[in-house]
Scaffold this active site. Structure first.
Site, PDB file in Angstrom:
ATOM      1  N   THR A 299      -2.069   5.467   2.174  1.00  0.00           N
ATOM      2  CA  THR A 299      -3.200   4.544   2.058  1.00  0.00           C
ATOM      3  C   THR A 299      -3.238   3.639   3.284  1.00  0.00           C
ATOM      4  O   THR A 299      -2.207   3.137   3.726  1.00  0.00           O
ATOM      5  CB  THR A 299      -3.087   3.695   0.782  1.00  0.00           C
ATOM      6  OG1 THR A 299      -3.055   4.562  -0.356  1.00  0.00           O
ATOM      7  CG2 THR A 299      -4.265   2.745   0.641  1.00  0.00           C
TER       8      THR A 299
ATOM      9  N   LEU B  85       0.842  -1.191   0.000  1.00  0.00           N
ATOM     10  CA  LEU B  85       0.000   0.000   0.000  1.00  0.00           C
ATOM     11  C   LEU B  85       0.880   1.244   0.000  1.00  0.00           C
ATOM     12  O   LEU B  85       1.981   1.232   0.545  1.00  0.00           O
ATOM     13  CB  LEU B  85      -0.904   0.028   1.248  1.00  0.00           C
ATOM     14  CG  LEU B  85      -1.907  -1.118   1.407  1.00  0.00           C
ATOM     15  CD1 LEU B  85      -2.614  -0.998   2.759  1.00  0.00           C
ATOM     16  CD2 LEU B  85      -2.906  -1.150   0.278  1.00  0.00           C
ATOM     17  N   ASP B  86       0.375   2.330  -0.613  1.00  0.00           N
ATOM     18  CA  ASP B  86       1.088   3.602  -0.570  1.00  0.00           C
ATOM     19  C   ASP B  86       1.185   4.108   0.876  1.00  0.00           C
ATOM     20  O   ASP B  86       0.407   3.709   1.739  1.00  0.00           O
ATOM     21  CB  ASP B  86       0.357   4.656  -1.411  1.00  0.00           C
ATOM     22  CG  ASP B  86       0.378   4.337  -2.895  1.00  0.00           C
ATOM     23  OD1 ASP B  86       1.248   3.545  -3.318  1.00  0.00           O
ATOM     24  OD2 ASP B  86      -0.478   4.871  -3.623  1.00  0.00           O
ATOM     25  N   ARG B  87       2.117   5.015   1.104  1.00  0.00           N
ATOM     26  CA  ARG B  87       2.353   5.555   2.448  1.00  0.00           C
ATOM     27  C   ARG B  87       1.058   6.048   3.101  1.00  0.00           C
ATOM     28  O   ARG B  87       0.772   5.749   4.262  1.00  0.00           O
ATOM     29  CB  ARG B  87       3.365   6.697   2.370  1.00  0.00           C
ATOM     30  CG  ARG B  87       3.647   7.366   3.716  1.00  0.00           C
ATOM     31  CD  ARG B  87       4.443   8.650   3.526  1.00  0.00           C
ATOM     32  NE  ARG B  87       5.769   8.387   3.034  1.00  0.00           N
ATOM     33  CZ  ARG B  87       6.864   8.279   3.803  1.00  0.00           C
ATOM     34  NH1 ARG B  87       6.746   8.424   5.109  1.00  0.00           N
ATOM     35  NH2 ARG B  87       8.032   8.052   3.267  1.00  0.00           N
TER      36      ARG B  87
END
Length: 301
Positions: free
Chosen positions: A148, A144-146
């Site tokens: 998210t 997951l993105d930072r």
């Protein structure tokens, strides 16, 4: 809720099989490739640094097997890499000897992109592994993105990771997001190729020369300033939901990288992985997990 890894974390990783009738006469090597689904690379690591036992006695991979033999593989200790272990909280929804399901908060990277000393989910896990003398590194299956939040799947050892990544298309994830604006479409499919933006090493964009990218969407709640939308990825491109929604003119709330206004008191995009489904790599059981999005979303939509 914050959980720590159980005290029963083993000091070695091993798997055991029983030889059924159709595999009598197979060599150990061919048996592990056929039944264990070993890659040749992993088999080589086991041969060099691990060990194999048949009925409790050490064996070589070329040896033939008989019906009802018990085959045990002890996997080699894994290299930890450059990420620095750091003590920190982990919200673990499920754990067994093969996988972890983590509910990730926003604002922390899964793996630090540049500074290997930066706090991350990987560094927290490595600290736990180190304290428990668990002989493996972190194997992220779904990243997951930072900013998210939500569910992510981690393999606890290289064998589990190999099995899951072989069938990564069978790992299903759904996301919910706040999008900026009054979103009108009830459901649909965004089928637009995505490429790296020419002027950035981070940003992506819809482009004719990009990789095929497909995102299903379903409107959950419509508002005047913000709407809540559900997404299911049919492909797994970097920033896929963020890029596709910005392309449609409804960037994710707070996603200033893709043209949205910042949300007061919040940093980054309002995106949450709330559903995760996968076939367990060892038991073959269907695993399903759910995570509620942040409560403060209710003030927007």
């Amino acid at each position: 809720m914050t959980h720590l890894l159980p005290m029963t974390t083993p000091s070695e990783v091993s798997k055991t099989w029983r030889v059924h009738e159709e595999y009598g006469g197979f060599s150990i090597r061919d048996f592990l490739i056929k039944v264990g689904e070993f890659s040749r690379q992993l088999l080589k690591k086991v041969r060099i640094s691990g060990s194999v036992y048949v009925n409790g006695k050490m064996a070589e991979l070329w040896q033939p097997l008989e019906i009802e033999d018990e085959v045990k593989v002890v996997f080699p200790k894994e290299e930890r890499g450059a990420v620095i272990p750091r003590q920190g909280p982990l919200s673990i929804l499920f754990e067994d000897e093969d996988v972890l399901v983590i509910d990730k908060p926003p604002g922390i990277p899964v793996v630090p992109p540049f500074n290997k000393q930066e706090p991350s989910i990987a560094s927290y896990l490595l600290d736990e592994y180190k304290r428990r003398e668990y002989p493996c590194t972190v194997h992220v299956v779904t990243r997951l993105d930072r900013e998210t939040s939500g569910l992510m799947l981690v393999s606890k050892h290289a064998y589990s990771h190999m099995l899951l990544t072989k069938k990564l298309d069978e790992v299903s994830r759904e996301y919910v997001a706040l999008v900026q604006g009054c979103f009108h479409e009830k459901e649909g499919l965004i089928d637009e190729p995505i490429a790296r933006a020419e002027d950035s090493i981070i940003k992506r964009t819809v482009a004719e020369n990009g990789k095929p990218s497909q995102t299903k969407f379903y409107l959950e709640k419509q508002g005047q300033d913000f709407s809540r939308v559900r997404f299911k990825l049919l492909t797994g491109r970097t920033h896929q939901i963020r890029v596709h929604m910005a392309f449609k003119g409804y960037p994710l709330a707070g996603d200033t990288l893709y043209g949205a206004r910042a949300l007061e008191g919040k940093q980054g995009q309002a995106l949450h992985c709330d559903r995760l489904c996968f076939l367990h790599p060892w038991t073959k059981e269907k695993m399903r997990f759910v995570s509620e999005p942040p409560k403060d979303w209710d003030t927007y939509a």
